[in-house]
Design an enzyme around this catalytic site. Structure first.
Site, PDB file in Angstrom:
ATOM      1  N   ASP A   1       0.788  -1.239   0.000  1.00  0.00           N
ATOM      2  CA  ASP A   1       0.000   0.000   0.000  1.00  0.00           C
ATOM      3  C   ASP A   1       0.824   1.295   0.000  1.00  0.00           C
ATOM      4  OD1 ASP A   1       1.062  -0.069   2.509  1.00  0.00           O
ATOM      5  OD2 ASP A   1      -0.844  -0.300   3.576  1.00  0.00           O
TER       6      ASP A   1
ATOM      7  N   ASP B   1      19.340  -4.686  -1.666  1.00  0.00           N
ATOM      8  CA  ASP B   1      18.577  -3.440  -1.828  1.00  0.00           C
ATOM      9  C   ASP B   1      18.585  -2.627  -0.535  1.00  0.00           C
ATOM     10  OD1 ASP B   1      16.960  -5.815  -1.156  1.00  0.00           O
ATOM     11  OD2 ASP B   1      15.356  -4.368  -0.824  1.00  0.00           O
ATOM     12  N   ASN B   2      19.138  -3.195   0.536  1.00  0.00           N
ATOM     13  CA  ASN B   2      19.231  -2.454   1.794  1.00  0.00           C
ATOM     14  C   ASN B   2      20.673  -2.103   2.131  1.00  0.00           C
ATOM     15  OD1 ASN B   2      16.462  -2.566   2.123  1.00  0.00           O
ATOM     16  ND2 ASN B   2      16.512  -4.406   3.377  1.00  0.00           N
TER      17      ASN B   2
HETATM   18  P1  AMP Z   1      12.241  -3.860   2.729  1.00  0.00           P
HETATM   19  O1  AMP Z   1      12.418  -5.328   2.951  1.00  0.00           O
HETATM   20  O2  AMP Z   1      11.419  -3.159   3.789  1.00  0.00           O
HETATM   21  O3  AMP Z   1      13.532  -3.168   2.495  1.00  0.00           O
HETATM   22  O4  AMP Z   1      11.378  -3.690   1.419  1.00  0.00           O
HETATM   23  C1  AMP Z   1      11.598  -4.416   0.251  1.00  0.00           C
HETATM   24  C2  AMP Z   1      10.814  -3.816  -0.871  1.00  0.00           C
HETATM   25  O5  AMP Z   1       9.420  -3.810  -0.546  1.00  0.00           O
HETATM   26  C3  AMP Z   1      11.165  -2.380  -1.208  1.00  0.00           C
HETATM   27  O6  AMP Z   1      11.063  -2.261  -2.593  1.00  0.00           O
HETATM   28  C4  AMP Z   1      10.092  -1.592  -0.499  1.00  0.00           C
HETATM   29  O7  AMP Z   1       9.855  -0.345  -1.090  1.00  0.00           O
HETATM   30  C5  AMP Z   1       8.886  -2.512  -0.665  1.00  0.00           C
HETATM   31  N1  AMP Z   1       7.878  -2.304   0.386  1.00  0.00           N
HETATM   32  C6  AMP Z   1       7.947  -2.657   1.678  1.00  0.00           C
HETATM   33  N2  AMP Z   1       6.835  -2.302   2.335  1.00  0.00           N
HETATM   34  C7  AMP Z   1       6.024  -1.709   1.444  1.00  0.00           C
HETATM   35  C8  AMP Z   1       4.719  -1.123   1.499  1.00  0.00           C
HETATM   36  N3  AMP Z   1       3.990  -1.080   2.606  1.00  0.00           N
HETATM   37  N4  AMP Z   1       4.221  -0.602   0.359  1.00  0.00           N
HETATM   38  C9  AMP Z   1       4.916  -0.639  -0.791  1.00  0.00           C
HETATM   39  N5  AMP Z   1       6.122  -1.173  -0.911  1.00  0.00           N
HETATM   40  C10 AMP Z   1       6.687  -1.706   0.188  1.00  0.00           C
HETATM   41 MG    MG Z   2      14.449  -1.780   1.850  1.00  0.00          MG
END
Ligand code: AMP
Ligand code: MG
Length: 534
Positions: free
Chosen positions: A142, A277-278
């Site tokens: 979202d 990606d982090n």
């Molecule tokens: P993360 O593991 O939190 O670094 O996120 C991995 C990917 O998921 C990244 O591309 C984030 O932008 C996407 N992402 C995580 N949470 C959301 C969210 N609530 N809405 C949209 N994209 C998300």
């Molecule tokens: Mg991330």
């Protein structure tokens, strides 16, 4: 132009990322692949009733910003409700390896950058709103963030900075007035939770994954443009980009990443999701999700429930994982460097820098800085096992050891009672027990070695107290601040913010924030375990 004490909505933005790289301009936030582009221009989606919950005074002063009132145009801008004329908001396109597997296009799914502002030091700082609404990269999610994860990101970014750990920063925490539905335990029980937005700040939020995306999609012009952009703006000392310069740049990324991870290891920080990606291209700690702090020393510990079966990102794995991630970045850069062996050799800079930095940090933590002895390597190495067996609270152990150092350094003293006192203060296993024999034996060795230091006990202690923080963002403290904030009480959040600004200072009136984790927090979700749901 540096600006002094401006309101956030009055600040002039620059837009180097948007202006110097190729992106799409489309109002369409439908989830999709975005081939050919480094970013999508996309506006934040307005929220219902933005309110300022927290504000980082130090960072704001550095950026020349003054604290806005709880509601009004500045807070509207920090929530994405107001996009000013000079802002060109965008979501970046990147990919990444998640838990070891190539995941394809990910991108800023809920983070929208507004552009860059110029700080008093003349450097530009990108402002990014996390939780600002859907983008083409939101996939099935979202685009929003809940209050609990936003409090965690806000507090930890600033706490890490105060500890001296390279990190992205956090300027503001704004509640949105909207509810966001999350299945916090991934058990089929979604609940509405309060939403929030953090304004994050860093020179750039570009990750390893931005480069991987371009190479994976065979978009070599974008790859080169992105590398040149990063070198031009953030590694200008390297000069005009060329094959040689790309290698030198990669070496520097290796060194910075090593320094960052050495810092994590020295304070007991577990990132929790070290996907490529982090990983920041500037060697900054980025994306505070299911991170945690070691309380009982345990090299295999991770707070991230998604990683419980493999412990890929556990505390002691982090140095190896960072290297693995750098190998992926190196692969992504091969189209720019004809001699691939040079990229491989650059990885040696990671190993060498990590080893040297970690050694130096551990020596400072133990007060062993004036001489080097042949037995030091073994002493440092054996410490990990002793800490683990005795379930020592990492932060308490080193802080207490700093206090004991002058007494231990002075010979002709019966130190055994001091050892027992230290164990009682820092261990999660009650005395008396034979389990602590390894710790006792290590402390005896350590004391012998400490006595070879040529500095005075007082000088040793001073150095140790400056290397061993008293206050870290203990997992349960963050959780307590969150629960209070969710019920409208910001006092715990504010107290943590204040205390964590000076993590090495005694601040005796806050001793309760430097105590052992209470028993109730051992298994409590949010304190001991965290999911990626945020
Ligand atoms: P993360 O593991 O939190 O670094 O996120 C991995 C990917 O998921 C990244 O591309 C984030 O932008 C996407 N992402 C995580 N949470 C959301 C969210 N609530 N809405 C949209 N994209 C998300
Ligand atoms: Mg991330």
């Amino acid at each position: 132009m540096p600006q002094s004490d401006a309101q956030f909505d009055q600040v002039l933005f620059q837009n180097s990322f948007v202006e110097e790289l190729s992106g799409e301009i489309s109002a369409d936030t439908k989830p999709r692949q975005v081939p050919g582009y480094c970013y999508s221009q996309v506006k934040p989606t307005p929220v219902c009733e933005p309110r300022l919950l927290a504000w980082s005074e130090e960072l704001a002063a550095f950026l020349g910003l003054s604290r806005p009132p709880e509601q009004g145009p500045a807070v509207d801008a920090l929530a994405g409700n107001l996009v000013t004329d000079s802002m060109k908001p965008f979501a970046a396109r990147y990919g990444g390896h998640q838990f070891g597997n190539w995941a394809g296009q990910l991108g800023d799914g809920r983070a929208i950058s507004l552009g860059e502002i110029t700080a008093g030091d003349g450097a530009t700082w990108e402002i990014q709103l996390k939780g600002a609404g859907p983008t083409p990269y939101s996939r099935r999610a979202d685009g929003r963030a809940v209050l609990r994860s936003s409090v965690r990101e806000f507090l930890c970014s600033e706490a890490m900075h105060a500890l001296g750990v390279p990190t992205t920063r956090a300027l503001s925490l704004v509640s949105t007035g909207d509810l966001v539905v999350r299945d916090m335990f991934y058990n089929g029980n979604p609940q509405p939770e309060p939403g929030a937005i953090v304004a994050r700040v860093a020179p750039t939020f570009v990750r390893f994954g931005n480069f991987q995306m371009m190479t994976a999609a065979n978009e070599l012009d974008n790859l080169r443009a992105l590398a040149d952009y990063i070198i031009r703006h953030f590694y200008p000392e390297l000069g005009q980009p060329s094959a040689t310069v790309y290698v030198q740049w990669f070496e520097e990324v290796c060194r910075r990443t090593a320094v960052m991870v050495a810092h994590w290891m020295s304070v007991g920080f577990v990132h929790g999701v070290m996907n490529t990606d982090n990983m920041s291209i500037l060697g900054l700690t980025i994306d505070y999700g299911p991170y945690g702090w070691l309380e009982p020393y345990d090299p295999t510990w991770t707070p991230n429930t998604t990683d419980f079966s493999h412990h890929r990102y556990a505390f002691a794995q982090q140095p190896q994982v960072a290297l693995w991630n750098l190998v992926q970045l190196g692969r992504a850069l091969t189209p720019l460097v004809p001699d691939i062996a040079k990229l491989n050799q650059a990885l040696e800079h990671y190993r060498a820098t990590f080893t040297a930095t970690q050694q130096e940090m551990m020596r400072r933590k133990l007060g062993l800085t004036s001489v080097t002895q042949p037995e030091d390597d073994a002493l440092l190495e054996d410490m990990h096992q002793a800490l683990t067996t005795s379930e020592m609270d990492m932060t308490l152990f080193f802080r207490q050891l700093s206090h004991l150092a002058p007494a231990l350094h002075a010979s002709a003293l019966d130190e055994e009672p001091l050892f027992r006192e230290l164990i009682e203060k820092a261990s999660y296993i009650p005395e008396p027990t034979a389990i602590h024999e390894a710790m006792m034996a290590w402390l005896r060795r350590y004391t012998q070695r400490l006595r070879q230091e040529t500095a005075s006990g007082e000088t040793i202690q001073k150095g140790m107290l400056a290397a061993n923080p008293k206050y870290v963002l203990r997992n349960y403290l963050a959780q307590e601040a969150i629960e209070a904030a969710e019920s409208g009480d910001l006092s715990k959040l504010k107290r943590l913010m204040e205390v964590l600004k000076n993590p090495f200072a005694e601040q005796p009136e806050h001793n309760d924030l430097a105590a052992k984790r209470p028993e109730w927090a051992r298994f409590k979700p949010g304190s001991a375990t965290l999911s990626c749901s945020s």
